[in-house]
Design a protein around this motif. Sequence first.
Motif, PDB file in Angstrom:
ATOM      1  N   MET A  16       0.981  -0.989  -0.241  1.00 37.89           N
ATOM      2  CA  MET A  16       0.310   0.051   0.250  1.00 37.89           C
ATOM      3  C   MET A  16       0.666   0.994   0.218  1.00 37.89           C
ATOM      4  N   ALA A  17       1.671   1.101   0.866  1.00 37.21           N
ATOM      5  CA  ALA A  17       2.769   2.182   1.057  1.00 37.21           C
ATOM      6  C   ALA A  17       3.111   2.360  -0.596  1.00 37.21           C
ATOM      7  N   SER A  18       4.061   1.620  -1.337  1.00 38.36           N
ATOM      8  CA  SER A  18       4.333   1.629  -2.811  1.00 38.36           C
ATOM      9  C   SER A  18       3.669   2.450  -3.050  1.00 38.36           C
ATOM     10  N   GLU A  19       2.349   2.246  -3.373  1.00 40.56           N
ATOM     11  CA  GLU A  19       1.695   2.556  -4.310  1.00 40.56           C
ATOM     12  C   GLU A  19       0.941   4.095  -3.872  1.00 40.56           C
ATOM     13  N   THR A  20       1.012   4.393  -2.439  1.00 40.05           N
ATOM     14  CA  THR A  20       0.595   5.317  -2.079  1.00 40.05           C
ATOM     15  C   THR A  20       1.972   6.840  -2.602  1.00 40.05           C
ATOM     16  N   PHE A  21       3.324   5.896  -2.748  1.00 36.79           N
ATOM     17  CA  PHE A  21       4.488   6.778  -3.184  1.00 36.79           C
ATOM     18  C   PHE A  21       4.764   7.059  -4.513  1.00 36.79           C
ATOM     19  N   THR A  22       3.635   5.694  -5.806  1.00 39.32           N
ATOM     20  CA  THR A  22       3.974   6.190  -6.623  1.00 39.32           C
ATOM     21  C   THR A  22       3.182   6.939  -6.785  1.00 39.32           C
ATOM     22  N   SER A  23       2.064   6.633  -6.273  1.00 33.98           N
ATOM     23  CA  SER A  23       0.482   8.218  -7.566  1.00 33.98           C
ATOM     24  C   SER A  23       1.062   9.554  -6.523  1.00 33.98           C
ATOM     25  N   VAL A  24       1.678   9.085  -5.807  1.00 35.83           N
ATOM     26  CA  VAL A  24       2.313  10.900  -5.203  1.00 35.83           C
ATOM     27  C   VAL A  24       3.240  11.376  -6.048  1.00 35.83           C
ATOM     28  N   ALA A  25       4.300  10.132  -6.199  1.00 34.64           N
ATOM     29  CA  ALA A  25       5.127  10.954  -7.223  1.00 34.64           C
ATOM     30  C   ALA A  25       4.424  11.584  -8.753  1.00 34.64           C
ATOM     31  N   GLN A  26       3.554  10.478  -8.694  1.00 32.90           N
ATOM     32  CA  GLN A  26       2.912  10.669 -10.385  1.00 32.90           C
ATOM     33  C   GLN A  26       2.230  12.143 -10.353  1.00 32.90           C
ATOM     34  N   THR A  27       1.352  11.882  -9.385  1.00 32.13           N
ATOM     35  CA  THR A  27       1.194  13.463  -9.447  1.00 32.13           C
ATOM     36  C   THR A  27       2.127  14.746  -9.220  1.00 32.13           C
ATOM     37  N   LEU A  28       3.032  14.174  -8.481  1.00 28.10           N
ATOM     38  CA  LEU A  28       3.705  16.187  -8.650  1.00 28.10           C
ATOM     39  C   LEU A  28       4.218  15.913  -9.924  1.00 28.10           C
ATOM     40  N   LEU A  29       4.541  14.611 -10.561  1.00 31.05           N
ATOM     41  CA  LEU A  29       5.671  15.076 -11.595  1.00 31.05           C
ATOM     42  C   LEU A  29       4.770  15.572 -12.787  1.00 31.05           C
ATOM     43  N   THR A  30       3.171  15.438 -13.123  1.00 30.88           N
ATOM     44  CA  THR A  30       2.284  15.948 -14.132  1.00 30.88           C
ATOM     45  C   THR A  30       1.547  17.675 -13.298  1.00 30.88           C
ATOM     46  N   GLY A  31       2.385  18.275 -12.534  1.00 32.22           N
ATOM     47  CA  GLY A  31       2.162  19.508 -12.465  1.00 32.22           C
ATOM     48  C   GLY A  31       1.130  19.546 -10.923  1.00 32.22           C
ATOM     49  N   GLU A  32       0.251  19.021 -10.449  1.00 29.88           N
ATOM     50  CA  GLU A  32      -0.952  18.257 -10.013  1.00 29.88           C
ATOM     51  C   GLU A  32      -0.160  19.091  -8.997  1.00 29.88           C
ATOM     52  N   MET A  33      -1.203  19.837  -7.315  1.00 26.95           N
ATOM     53  CA  MET A  33      -0.529  20.273  -6.120  1.00 26.95           C
ATOM     54  C   MET A  33      -1.350  19.248  -5.327  1.00 26.95           C
ATOM     55  N   ILE A  34      -0.741  18.669  -4.151  1.00 27.27           N
ATOM     56  CA  ILE A  34      -1.255  17.729  -3.370  1.00 27.27           C
ATOM     57  C   ILE A  34      -2.002  18.368  -2.483  1.00 27.27           C
ATOM     58  N   CYS A  35      -2.459  18.374  -2.359  1.00 31.86           N
ATOM     59  CA  CYS A  35      -3.730  18.642  -0.248  1.00 31.86           C
ATOM     60  C   CYS A  35      -4.553  17.726  -0.298  1.00 31.86           C
ATOM     61  N   GLU A  36      -4.807  18.373   1.286  1.00 33.45           N
ATOM     62  CA  GLU A  36      -5.664  17.304   1.754  1.00 33.45           C
ATOM     63  C   GLU A  36      -7.229  17.449   1.359  1.00 33.45           C
ATOM     64  N   THR A  37      -7.959  18.399   0.337  1.00 38.72           N
ATOM     65  CA  THR A  37      -9.181  18.539  -0.113  1.00 38.72           C
ATOM     66  C   THR A  37      -8.783  16.622  -1.644  1.00 38.72           C
ATOM     67  N   VAL A  38      -7.516  17.479  -2.245  1.00 36.98           N
ATOM     68  CA  VAL A  38      -8.408  16.788  -3.580  1.00 36.98           C
ATOM     69  C   VAL A  38      -7.603  15.699  -3.705  1.00 36.98           C
ATOM     70  N   TYR A  39      -6.076  15.422  -2.692  1.00 34.83           N
ATOM     71  CA  TYR A  39      -5.907  13.903  -2.609  1.00 34.83           C
ATOM     72  C   TYR A  39      -5.237  13.768  -0.899  1.00 34.83           C
TER      73      TYR A  39
END
Length: 210
Positions: free
Chosen positions: A1-24
């Motif tokens: 699960m942790a590795s999946e979240t890591f991948t999701s975080v990395a991919q989200t950041l690299l697409t230029g998206e911001m990670i906040c509690e509301t959206v992610y």
Amino acid sequence: MASETFTSVAQTLLTGEMICETVYPNEYQFLQNDINTDQIEKFLAQIDRGLACTQDGRAYYCAFLDVEESGAKTAIRQVFREVAQDLEPLLRWMRFVREANAMGQPVESGMLVKQSELLQAVESSPAKYHELNELTKSGLFKSSAKNSSAKIDQILGKLKDKGYLVVQDTSGALFRATGLWSYLYDVLEFIRANEHLESDDDGNDQPELF
């Protein structure tokens, strides 16, 4: 699960998206752990990127580590231009919301924005009615709607499309503010501190927006 979240975080950041509690929410919680942020930072460093966070700690984004990198300044200026072209209507809307809610609360990440509360403020105050009409005459919030309810709906819809709000109910009358507001406040602070945004002499040691 942790590795999946890591991948999701990395991919989200690299697409230029911001990670906040509301959206992610899951990705945001992942980044609240120092061990996880260290892993993300080491991963991004391999491609000369870094993990940046807004001053209030409510949004994370991918950043250039070296502003002298080819294309970095162009990308950074483009981001500021995009914000700048919408800045005046956004500031007017921020004032409108602050004055419309009972607590006088400024718009911030995680805040609930209620269509009914905004409409009530307009219907009970000629000044707010006039302000809404002025806000929708041109620019980002330009609207051909004839009544206040439709104008407010269009403004909220535009902010949703821009990523500043996310819908919280099926009726589309309740929204929650995203971390983009946190970033906007940081941009405003940057603008106040730097008068010459177009100058080539603007390198510094801080990461810049990806």
